[in-house]
Scaffold this motif. Structure first.
Motif, short mmCIF file in Angstrom:
data_model
loop_
_atom_site.label_atom_id
_atom_site.label_comp_id
_atom_site.label_asym_id
_atom_site.label_seq_id
_atom_site.Cartn_x
_atom_site.Cartn_y
_atom_site.Cartn_z
N SER A 323 0.86 -1.39 0.11
CA SER A 323 0.00 0.07 0.08
C SER A 323 1.06 1.26 0.06
O SER A 323 2.43 1.08 -0.17
CB SER A 323 -0.79 0.14 1.20
OG SER A 323 -0.34 0.49 2.32
N GLY A 324 0.30 2.34 0.15
CA GLY A 324 0.91 3.58 -0.13
C GLY A 324 2.18 3.60 0.77
O GLY A 324 3.06 4.41 0.70
N SER A 325 1.85 3.16 2.12
CA SER A 325 2.62 3.40 3.37
C SER A 325 3.97 2.87 2.97
O SER A 325 5.06 3.25 3.65
CB SER A 325 1.98 2.83 4.56
OG SER A 325 0.93 3.65 4.87
N TYR A 351 -1.01 11.46 8.75
CA TYR A 351 -0.12 10.88 7.55
C TYR A 351 1.06 11.40 7.88
O TYR A 351 2.12 10.83 7.74
CB TYR A 351 -0.74 11.02 6.06
CG TYR A 351 -1.98 10.24 5.82
CD1 TYR A 351 -1.66 8.73 5.73
CD2 TYR A 351 -3.25 10.73 5.89
CE1 TYR A 351 -2.88 7.99 5.63
CE2 TYR A 351 -4.32 9.67 5.78
CZ TYR A 351 -3.99 8.45 5.57
OH TYR A 351 -5.07 7.75 5.33
N ARG A 354 2.18 9.56 10.85
CA ARG A 354 2.84 8.23 10.42
C ARG A 354 4.21 8.23 9.99
O ARG A 354 5.03 7.03 10.09
CB ARG A 354 1.90 7.46 9.03
CG ARG A 354 2.13 6.20 8.78
CD ARG A 354 1.09 5.62 8.07
NE ARG A 354 -0.10 5.66 8.60
CZ ARG A 354 -1.12 5.04 7.60
NH1 ARG A 354 -1.17 4.84 6.46
NH2 ARG A 354 -2.28 5.11 8.30
N VAL A 398 3.38 16.05 4.08
CA VAL A 398 2.40 15.67 3.34
C VAL A 398 1.76 16.64 2.49
O VAL A 398 1.84 17.80 3.05
CB VAL A 398 1.32 14.95 4.09
CG1 VAL A 398 0.05 14.44 3.55
CG2 VAL A 398 1.82 13.82 5.00
N CYS A 400 -1.47 16.67 0.20
CA CYS A 400 -2.96 16.64 0.76
C CYS A 400 -3.06 15.86 1.99
O CYS A 400 -2.91 14.58 1.78
CB CYS A 400 -3.83 16.15 -0.37
SG CYS A 400 -5.56 16.00 0.14
N THR A 402 -4.82 13.83 4.09
CA THR A 402 -6.00 13.25 3.71
C THR A 402 -7.03 13.12 5.28
O THR A 402 -8.12 13.11 5.24
CB THR A 402 -5.77 11.85 3.18
OG1 THR A 402 -5.00 11.94 2.52
CG2 THR A 402 -7.23 11.42 2.52
N ASP A 427 4.87 13.35 0.65
CA ASP A 427 3.75 12.32 0.49
C ASP A 427 2.70 12.92 -0.51
O ASP A 427 1.76 13.65 0.32
CB ASP A 427 3.46 11.99 1.85
CG ASP A 427 2.20 10.93 2.00
OD1 ASP A 427 1.59 10.91 0.85
OD2 ASP A 427 1.69 10.41 3.02
N MET A 429 0.40 11.18 -1.81
CA MET A 429 -0.51 9.93 -1.95
C MET A 429 -1.76 10.33 -2.54
O MET A 429 -2.13 9.82 -3.71
CB MET A 429 -0.54 9.27 -0.56
CG MET A 429 -1.10 7.71 -0.78
SD MET A 429 0.44 6.97 -1.29
CE MET A 429 1.47 7.19 0.12
N SER A 430 -2.61 11.11 -1.82
CA SER A 430 -4.02 11.47 -2.13
C SER A 430 -3.93 12.75 -3.34
O SER A 430 -5.29 13.07 -3.43
CB SER A 430 -4.86 11.56 -0.98
OG SER A 430 -4.31 12.76 -0.26
N LYS A 453 -5.03 5.78 -5.47
CA LYS A 453 -5.71 7.02 -5.38
C LYS A 453 -6.13 7.83 -6.46
O LYS A 453 -6.93 7.08 -7.46
CB LYS A 453 -4.76 7.86 -4.57
CG LYS A 453 -4.32 7.15 -3.26
CD LYS A 453 -4.91 7.72 -2.02
CE LYS A 453 -4.50 6.70 -0.87
NZ LYS A 453 -4.80 7.34 0.44
C1 LIG Z 1 -3.80 6.92 1.47
C2 LIG Z 1 -2.77 7.59 2.10
C3 LIG Z 1 -1.59 6.99 2.52
C4 LIG Z 1 -1.22 5.49 2.41
O1 LIG Z 1 -1.99 4.92 3.33
P1 LIG Z 1 -2.15 3.35 3.09
O2 LIG Z 1 -3.16 2.74 3.85
O3 LIG Z 1 -0.73 2.73 3.50
O4 LIG Z 1 -2.38 3.29 1.18
C5 LIG Z 1 -0.60 8.03 2.88
N1 LIG Z 1 -0.56 9.17 3.05
C6 LIG Z 1 -1.67 9.99 2.53
C7 LIG Z 1 -1.61 11.35 2.74
C8 LIG Z 1 -2.73 9.00 2.15
O5 LIG Z 1 -3.76 9.86 1.70
#
Ligand SMILES: *Cc1c(COP(=O)(O)O)cnc(C)c1O
Length: 631
Positions: A323-325, A351, A354, A398, A400, A402, A427, A429-430, A453
């Motif tokens: 996944s993204g993480s 995030y 994280r 990050v 956006c 999320t 990041d 990601m979104s 995403k």
């Molecule tokens: C979705 C997302 C992630 C990754 O999350 P996973 O659950 O690992 O896919 C990381 N950062 C942001 C800002 C996200 O929206």
């Protein structure tokens, strides 16, 4: 989801056998000494009545009969006189005209319980209808909108005008969410022309033409024959389906809604709703050593760099299983050397937190810049941290967040840090694919997104867009074998697109299709525009219903929107289940300082979907929460 039913009156909802207009027509013509057969009258039932009279007068037998009996009144005038008489005659049979057909009460109950709006169109005049409406209301039938051709510049059936007006009045944007039901060929054509689901009703309709008593007196075989004959005529006119009793609409609607139930719309930050065509690519199995697959992987990597507006001289795309993480952890764990390096992490949401956790796990020295969740990370704040911590070599933020949907101003922060020689990790990601990102201008060293995403693929791998020069100097940095971004990069480069370890083949095929569809839509610009439209509609619509935002509108991304609970004892679970039952999956909130929930605007989601959702939330807010919702 079916949002509304547009019903015809005579022969469909009221007046079993559509007897009343027939009797009135017969008597109106008889008044002028012309004997009309029922069959002649029934041929054109469903038209507006004046047109219908004119049509009958076009019959040569009838017109010559008129000319012999009324030599002084020209034919053109005749239509008006007969029509005037018709109105007198129909009033005499009014009570019969307004009698609800069997099954109507059940249908009305079902529609009310499921928030399905009812409207009508008719060949009756407004004056006629005005007399019928109170009689129908007494029996519990009160359609919200009743359209006659007087409201559409006298454009009646089979034109779509009346149905279209009804749909507009009901505020429905997609006619395929509407059922038009009627008992005549003109009804079916009207529904088809309007783009609705067009359903023909057989029993008590014009095509059988018998009173309820007459019909009941037939033996079973005769009845079957009558029904089959009428059904064939309606089907040939284009009916999507025919039903005997009007209440048979109920299982039909349930079946249509169930089909869509299996495919709920995800209004979430990803995984999100993907297109049918993206899903379809996953029906084929693929081997990982295959040349086609490797080529596809290379194409995907190449396209991703292009979506990031970067040159392949400067940037490369490294795909990473998971996944993204996994991508964030791979980037952080590979970018930061094991010695003499400190990571500054700006966090204004889950995030960002994280990334702090990742640094802890990997024992990477880090400085944390904590920013409240409803505020953006600013360059000033970052520079202040840097001044306090000259040991910082790397920076992570990050784009956006999320957590709230807030958009951090990376375009001002990242280039300024690049200028100072700090390695930057974003990041995105979104946001990547849903918000324009120009890597060459941004000068980020690492930018991370994932397959599920805004490119609108399915979950399975993450993506790190990396500045080649930076990545090439990271050999041996990684704290993990599987998440070694450098090793992953080398394998792709040295083996023509071969993945290290087993890769999510189906996901890669789906993602390639998603990239093609992004291009077809008009690239990131067009996609951003669609998401923006969704977000604005949602935000304004929710505010109108009394819901408050968690963050300021000027820092809101088009990706996802957070709303505060409308009341202190708001039951999110119940709200969630209510929307889920109706095909929408939303998201719980993630902010710590207040109770909130989130609604995503991304994925295969249109303004129509958002409007539909808003209608549901309006109903829920009004009826379940008993809160005022404006009008
Ligand atoms: C979705 C997302 C992630 C990754 O999350 P996973 O659950 O690992 O896919 C990381 N950062 C942001 C800002 C996200 O929206």
């Amino acid at each position: 989801m079916i949002e509304a039913i547009v019903l015809d009156w005579a022969g469909t909802a009221v007046d079993y056998g559509s007897r009343a207009p027939i009797i009135a027509f017969k008597n109106a013509f008889a008044h002028f000494n012309i004997d009309l057969s029922e069959a002649t009258i029934r041929q054109d039932v469903g038209l507006d009545k004046l047109t219908h009279v004119r049509k009958i007068l076009q019959n040569s037998e009838i017109s010559s009969s008129w000319e012999t009996t009324h030599p002084t009144i020209p034919l053109a005038k005749a239509a008006e006189e007969i029509y005037a008489q018709f109105q007198i005659e129909i009033n005499k049979v009014l009570a019969e005209t307004a009698q609800l057909k069997p099954g109507m009460t059940d249908l009305i109950k079902f529609a009310n319980a499921h928030h399905i709006q009812l409207a009508t169109t008719t060949g009756y005049t407004q004056a006629m209808l005005d007399q019928i409406l109170p009689l129908a209301a007494k029996q519990g039938y009160k359609p919200a909108y009743n359209i006659t051709s007087e409201q559409t510049n006298h454009v009646g059936r089979p034109s779509s005008a009346m149905v279209e007006l009804a749909i507009r009045k009901m505020n429905i944007s997609d006619p395929s969410h509407v059922i038009k039901v009627g008992d005549t060929v003109n009804d079916i054509l009207e529904g088809k022309n309007a783009g609705t689901i067009s359903i023909g009703v057989v029993d008590g309709g014009n095509l059988i033409g018998l009173s309820q008593q007459e019909f009941n007196e037939l033996d079973i075989e005769q009845r079957d024959r009558c029904q089959a004959k009428a059904a064939v005529i309606l089907k040939e006119a284009g009916a999507d389906e025919t039903i005997n009793n009007i209440a048979d609409l109920i299982p039909l609607i349930e079946a249509i809604n169930d089909q869509q139930h299996e495919m709920p719309l995800l209004l979430t930050p990803g995984p999100l709703t993907t297109s049918h065509t993206v899903k379809e690519t996953m029906l084929v199995d693929h081997g990982t050593w295959d040349d086609d697959y490797k080529e596809l992987t290379q194409w995907v990597r190449h396209e991703l760099v292009a979506v990031g507006k970067a040159s392949e001289d400067d940037y490369t795309a490294v795909l990473m299983q998971g996944s993204g993480s996994f991508g964030v952890e791979a980037a952080i764990g590979t970018a930061v050397p094991k010695q003499h390096a400190t990571l500054l992490i700006a966090a204004n949401g889950a995030y960002g937190e994280r990334m702090i956790e990742i640094a802890d796990y990997l024992s990477i020295p880090h400085v944390d810049l904590q920013v409240p969740e409803d505020q953006t990370v600013t360059l000033t704040a970052v520079e202040e941290s840097l001044a306090k911590h000259p040991e910082v070599t790397h920076f992570a933020v990050v784009h956006c967040e999320t957590t709230t949907g807030i958009l951090n101003p990376i375009e001002t922060i990242i280039p300024a840090l690049a200028e100072k020689g700090i390695i930057t990790i974003v990041d995105a990601m979104s946001s990547f694919g849903g918000v324009p990102i120009d890597l060459e201008r941004l000068r980020a060293d690492y930018l991370i997104t994932s397959s599920n995403k805004c490119v609108q693929g399915v979950p399975g791998f993450s993506i790190v867009l990396a500045k080649k020069k930076t990545l090439q100097g990271t050999e041996g940095n990684a704290r993990s074998l599987a998440l070694d971004l450098y090793a992953q990069y080398r394998t792709f480069e040295d083996h023509d697109g071969k993945w290290r370890f087993t890769s999510p083949t189906h996901v890669v095929y789906a993602f390639a299709e998603a990239l093609r569809e992004l291009e077809q839509e008009g690239g990131v610009t067009a996609r951003t525009h669609r998401y923006h439209t969704n977000e604005t509609l949602l935000r304004k619509g929710m505010q109108e219903l009394g819901y408050e935002l968690v963050i300021n509108e000027d820092v809101q991304s088009p990706i996802i929107t957070s709303f505060k609970y409308p009341t202190a004892d708001f039951n999110f679970r119940a709200f969630y289940e209510y929307l889920k039952d109706r095909g929408f999956i939303i998201y719980p909130g993630k902010v710590s300082k207040c109770d909130s929930f989130r609604i995503g605007n991304i994925g295969e989601v249109s303004a129509d979907d958002i409007n539909h959702l808003l209608n549901l939330i309006k109903t829920y807010t009004k009826e379940e929460l008993q809160l005022p919702v404006g009008n």
